[in-house]
Scaffold this motif. Structure first.
Motif, PDB file in Angstrom:
ATOM      1  N   MET A  28       0.847  -1.181   0.000  1.00  0.00           N
ATOM      2  CA  MET A  28       0.000   0.000   0.000  1.00  0.00           C
ATOM      3  C   MET A  28       0.886   1.235   0.000  1.00  0.00           C
ATOM      4  N   VAL A  29       0.409   2.292  -0.626  1.00  0.00           N
ATOM      5  CA  VAL A  29       1.093   3.577  -0.589  1.00  0.00           C
ATOM      6  C   VAL A  29       0.042   4.667  -0.444  1.00  0.00           C
ATOM      7  N   VAL A  30       0.374   5.687   0.315  1.00  0.00           N
ATOM      8  CA  VAL A  30      -0.454   6.881   0.419  1.00  0.00           C
ATOM      9  C   VAL A  30       0.302   7.999  -0.291  1.00  0.00           C
ATOM     10  N   VAL A  31      -0.276   8.474  -1.392  1.00  0.00           N
ATOM     11  CA  VAL A  31       0.324   9.567  -2.146  1.00  0.00           C
ATOM     12  C   VAL A  31      -0.147  10.864  -1.497  1.00  0.00           C
ATOM     13  N   PRO A  32       0.789  11.672  -0.965  1.00  0.00           N
ATOM     14  CA  PRO A  32       0.384  12.895  -0.277  1.00  0.00           C
ATOM     15  C   PRO A  32      -0.277  13.916  -1.207  1.00  0.00           C
ATOM     16  N   ARG A  33      -1.193  14.664  -0.654  1.00  0.00           N
ATOM     17  CA  ARG A  33      -1.873  15.721  -1.405  1.00  0.00           C
ATOM     18  C   ARG A  33      -0.849  16.591  -2.127  1.00  0.00           C
ATOM     19  N   GLY A  34      -1.186  16.978  -3.351  1.00  0.00           N
ATOM     20  CA  GLY A  34      -0.321  17.847  -4.132  1.00  0.00           C
ATOM     21  C   GLY A  34       0.810  17.139  -4.863  1.00  0.00           C
ATOM     22  N   THR A  35       0.999  15.853  -4.648  1.00  0.00           N
ATOM     23  CA  THR A  35       2.087  15.113  -5.287  1.00  0.00           C
ATOM     24  C   THR A  35       1.659  14.632  -6.669  1.00  0.00           C
ATOM     25  N   GLU A  36       2.377  15.081  -7.695  1.00  0.00           N
ATOM     26  CA  GLU A  36       2.072  14.622  -9.046  1.00  0.00           C
ATOM     27  C   GLU A  36       2.478  13.158  -9.177  1.00  0.00           C
ATOM     28  N   HIS A  37       1.597  12.382  -9.806  1.00  0.00           N
ATOM     29  CA  HIS A  37       1.875  10.962  -9.987  1.00  0.00           C
ATOM     30  C   HIS A  37       1.138  10.434 -11.206  1.00  0.00           C
ATOM     31  N   LYS A  38       1.674   9.343 -11.760  1.00  0.00           N
ATOM     32  CA  LYS A  38       1.078   8.716 -12.939  1.00  0.00           C
ATOM     33  C   LYS A  38       1.105   7.200 -12.743  1.00  0.00           C
ATOM     34  N   PRO A  39      -0.027   6.619 -12.319  1.00  0.00           N
ATOM     35  CA  PRO A  39      -0.092   5.170 -12.163  1.00  0.00           C
ATOM     36  C   PRO A  39      -0.017   4.463 -13.518  1.00  0.00           C
TER      37      PRO A  39
END
Length: 126
Positions: A81-92
């Motif tokens: 599991m991962v929690v992507v913090p608010r505001g962090t750009e990401h591309k699954p």
């Protein structure tokens, strides 16, 4: 101690995932303290996006999920599991079909601040 008003329903994640076949179209399976519990099947690339005011939780149920961040790529396997913090750009992304459970704030668009052809205006509840 008072008894609860009713016994909560048990949800089976595998049963919920078996109800659909399409990719990148999350379904809502429950609610928790102002959040939606969602499941999705994913394969291929999603779009770059960020969520301004909320974190996003990803739990891999089956397969392997990759997430590209601006500073590198991480891969997550079943049970991780991962929690992507608010505001962090990401591309699954997923090289092969992957099943995931997500938690997002109620009503949060699946593409956050960055609408794309993958944005779902209204998520189905199953």
């Amino acid at each position: 101690m008072a008894e609860p008003a009713s016994t909560p329903a048990t949800l089976n994640i595998a049963d919920k995932l078996a109800q659909f076949a399409d990719h990148w179209n999350p379904r809502i399976i429950g609610h928790y303290n102002g959040n939606e519990i969602r499941v999705a099947k994913v394969q291929g690339d999603f779009s770059w996006h960020a969520h301004a005011d909320t974190d996003e939780l990803f739990l891999v149920v089956a397969g392997e999920l990759g997430i590209e961040y601006r500073d590198g790529v991480r891969r997550y396997g079943p049970g991780e599991m991962v929690v992507v913090p608010r505001g962090t750009e990401h591309k699954p992304f997923a090289d092969a079909e992957c099943h995931i459970l997500l938690m997002d704030r109620e009503g949060e668009p699946n593409t956050g601040l960055n609408p794309s052809h993958l944005t779902r205006e209204k998520l189905e509840v199953i």
